[in-house]
Scaffold this active site. Sequence first.
Site, PDB file in Angstrom:
ATOM      1  N   LEU A  66       0.790  -0.760   0.122  1.00 57.35           N
ATOM      2  CA  LEU A  66      -0.034   0.017   0.238  1.00 57.35           C
ATOM      3  C   LEU A  66       1.151   1.196  -0.061  1.00 57.35           C
ATOM      4  CD1 LEU A  66      -2.276  -0.869   2.451  1.00 57.35           C
ATOM      5  CD2 LEU A  66      -2.945  -1.547   0.145  1.00 57.35           C
ATOM      6  N   PRO A  67       0.361   2.202  -0.479  1.00 54.47           N
ATOM      7  CA  PRO A  67       0.796   3.695  -0.265  1.00 54.47           C
ATOM      8  C   PRO A  67       1.795   4.356   1.138  1.00 54.47           C
ATOM      9  CG  PRO A  67      -0.879   3.860  -0.965  1.00 54.47           C
ATOM     10  CD  PRO A  67      -0.957   3.138  -0.865  1.00 54.47           C
ATOM     11  N   THR A  97       5.912   0.771   2.349  1.00 60.49           N
ATOM     12  CA  THR A  97       7.119   1.418   3.060  1.00 60.49           C
ATOM     13  C   THR A  97       6.430   2.193   3.413  1.00 60.49           C
ATOM     14  OG1 THR A  97       8.524   1.452   0.846  1.00 60.49           O
ATOM     15  CG2 THR A  97       9.233   2.838   3.063  1.00 60.49           C
ATOM     16  N   LYS A 172      14.951  -0.007   5.107  1.00 61.25           N
ATOM     17  CA  LYS A 172      14.646   0.779   3.922  1.00 61.25           C
ATOM     18  C   LYS A 172      14.810   1.978   3.821  1.00 61.25           C
ATOM     19  CE  LYS A 172      12.065   1.057   0.094  1.00 61.25           C
ATOM     20  NZ  LYS A 172      12.866   1.430  -1.351  1.00 61.25           N
ATOM     21  N   LYS A 247       7.488  10.732   1.023  1.00 60.06           N
ATOM     22  CA  LYS A 247       7.066  10.196   1.572  1.00 60.06           C
ATOM     23  C   LYS A 247       8.750   9.330   2.215  1.00 60.06           C
ATOM     24  CE  LYS A 247       6.244   6.284   1.707  1.00 60.06           C
ATOM     25  NZ  LYS A 247       5.515   4.413   1.134  1.00 60.06           N
TER      26      LYS A 247
HETATM   27  P1  NAD Z   1       0.293   1.994  -6.291  1.00 62.07           P
HETATM   28  O1  NAD Z   1      -0.228   3.907  -5.333  1.00 62.07           O
HETATM   29  O2  NAD Z   1       0.988   2.340  -7.393  1.00 62.07           O
HETATM   30  O3  NAD Z   1       0.243   1.125  -5.502  1.00 62.07           O
HETATM   31  C1  NAD Z   1      -0.853   1.210  -3.924  1.00 62.07           C
HETATM   32  C2  NAD Z   1      -1.904   0.502  -4.685  1.00 62.07           C
HETATM   33  O4  NAD Z   1      -2.325   0.286  -2.904  1.00 62.07           O
HETATM   34  C3  NAD Z   1      -3.012   1.445  -5.288  1.00 62.07           C
HETATM   35  O5  NAD Z   1      -3.275   0.785  -6.696  1.00 62.07           O
HETATM   36  C4  NAD Z   1      -4.017   2.113  -4.154  1.00 62.07           C
HETATM   37  O6  NAD Z   1      -5.700   2.009  -5.143  1.00 62.07           O
HETATM   38  C5  NAD Z   1      -3.591   0.419  -3.184  1.00 62.07           C
HETATM   39  N1  NAD Z   1      -4.856   0.909  -2.001  1.00 62.07           N
HETATM   40  C6  NAD Z   1      -4.969   1.661  -1.533  1.00 62.07           C
HETATM   41  N2  NAD Z   1      -5.491   2.098  -0.201  1.00 62.07           N
HETATM   42  C7  NAD Z   1      -5.970  -0.145  -0.097  1.00 62.07           C
HETATM   43  C8  NAD Z   1      -6.792  -0.460   0.617  1.00 62.07           C
HETATM   44  N3  NAD Z   1      -6.858   0.066   2.069  1.00 62.07           N
HETATM   45  N4  NAD Z   1      -6.543  -2.550   0.277  1.00 62.07           N
HETATM   46  C9  NAD Z   1      -6.136  -2.444  -1.048  1.00 62.07           C
HETATM   47  N5  NAD Z   1      -5.365  -1.449  -1.742  1.00 62.07           N
HETATM   48  C10 NAD Z   1      -5.597  -0.558  -1.131  1.00 62.07           C
HETATM   49  O7  NAD Z   1       2.369   2.448  -5.164  1.00 62.07           O
HETATM   50  P2  NAD Z   1       3.014   1.714  -5.694  1.00 62.07           P
HETATM   51  O8  NAD Z   1       4.463   1.991  -6.054  1.00 62.07           O
HETATM   52  O9  NAD Z   1       2.954   0.388  -5.851  1.00 62.07           O
HETATM   53  O10 NAD Z   1       3.962   1.597  -4.264  1.00 62.07           O
HETATM   54  C11 NAD Z   1       3.184   0.862  -2.982  1.00 62.07           C
HETATM   55  C12 NAD Z   1       4.491   0.716  -1.764  1.00 62.07           C
HETATM   56  O11 NAD Z   1       5.179   0.257  -2.927  1.00 62.07           O
HETATM   57  C13 NAD Z   1       4.552   2.145  -1.693  1.00 62.07           C
HETATM   58  O12 NAD Z   1       5.311   1.915   0.163  1.00 62.07           O
HETATM   59  C14 NAD Z   1       6.076   1.955  -2.696  1.00 62.07           C
HETATM   60  O13 NAD Z   1       6.865   3.263  -1.448  1.00 62.07           O
HETATM   61  C15 NAD Z   1       6.346   1.056  -1.675  1.00 62.07           C
HETATM   62  N6  NAD Z   1       7.688   0.950  -3.478  1.00 62.07           N
HETATM   63  C16 NAD Z   1       6.977   1.308  -3.981  1.00 62.07           C
HETATM   64  C17 NAD Z   1       8.987   0.826  -5.652  1.00 62.07           C
HETATM   65  C18 NAD Z   1       8.417   1.499  -6.899  1.00 62.07           C
HETATM   66  O14 NAD Z   1       9.006   1.544  -8.053  1.00 62.07           O
HETATM   67  N7  NAD Z   1       7.219   1.432  -7.160  1.00 62.07           N
HETATM   68  C19 NAD Z   1       9.514   0.626  -4.669  1.00 62.07           C
HETATM   69  C20 NAD Z   1       9.886   0.182  -3.577  1.00 62.07           C
HETATM   70  C21 NAD Z   1       8.455   0.403  -2.744  1.00 62.07           C
END
Ligand code: NAD
Length: 295
Positions: A66-67, A97, A172, A247
Amino acid sequence: MSKTVAFFGLGHMGGPMAANLVKAGFKVKGFDPVAALQDIATSRGIGKASSPVEAVAGADYVLSMLPNGEDVEALYIDREKLLDHIADTTLVIDCSTVAASSSRRLITEAQLRGLNAIEAPVSGGVAGAAAGTLSFMCGGDAANVERAREVLQHMGSNVFHAGPAGAGQTAKMCNNMLLAIHMIGTAEALQLGVDNGLDPKVLSEIMLKSSGANWSLEKYNPYPGVMESVPASNNYEGGFMVKLMCKDLGLAQQAATASRSYTPLGSLARNLYGLHSLAGNEELDFSSIQKLIGK
Ligand code: NAD
């Protein structure tokens, strides 16, 4: 019989991670409030859950991507109160994260209900999520981390146990502060070269074989057109959004204040990413910091 996974958050990272579990033979039920993402997930063989509670029924593992921390705490504790619906045979693995304090709260609240939970934030980006080569930085009980390997090994090539609850998030946060700093440095060096007549591709090749080599340059070149299949060559779409990097840099600064650590470059990186975000770029990939530095 194949083991079952409930997967929350099917975005940039969660979507391909859940798809890899399907490929590995797990029965996966996904949940994301964004209908379009749920449809893409269905096309990848991920089952659709009508509600969060339905998703966790009978699951061996509950995973979330999740975000931020507010989303994680809302899902498990404060709003959907999912911990009250999860069986004590299930292992909860939160891969988002978030602040170390948020992970500690989740793990403590799970323990209070007789449940097992760990944090497992990741590194490796969207490409690593798709290829199943992520690095997991786990925090929590060693036995739970060992058990989690059954699923994590199909989404990543490295599973580290950083220490007790919160330790994975601390690792992280340090990693992402460094990532932001070398991404900004890489963008600066490329722009300086271009402004002085160099081809960014040639300059990248030279620096990759020289002392300036780093992950941003090697895997995630921020200059448009230098590398195929990276966000810079796709109008900075996809990837890791600027608002998520903001964030992470905010978490690092909070931790630095609390521990009286001085992180001058981390602080500058947070300010540069913050200004870049305020300029209307929060949904773009974080390599778009090249635009802030460019002319
Ligand atoms: P994203 O916004 O693409 O995906 C997050 C998803 O969570 C969204 O689709 C949102 O609708 C969903 N969501 C929110 N609340 C929810 C709930 N209660 N139940 C179900 N789904 C829900 O973000 P992302 O890029 O996939 O990042 C997700 C996490 O991974 C973050 O914490 C980010 O910091 C971490 N991260 C991302 C990357 C990257 O390269 N994108 C790399 C490492 C870590």
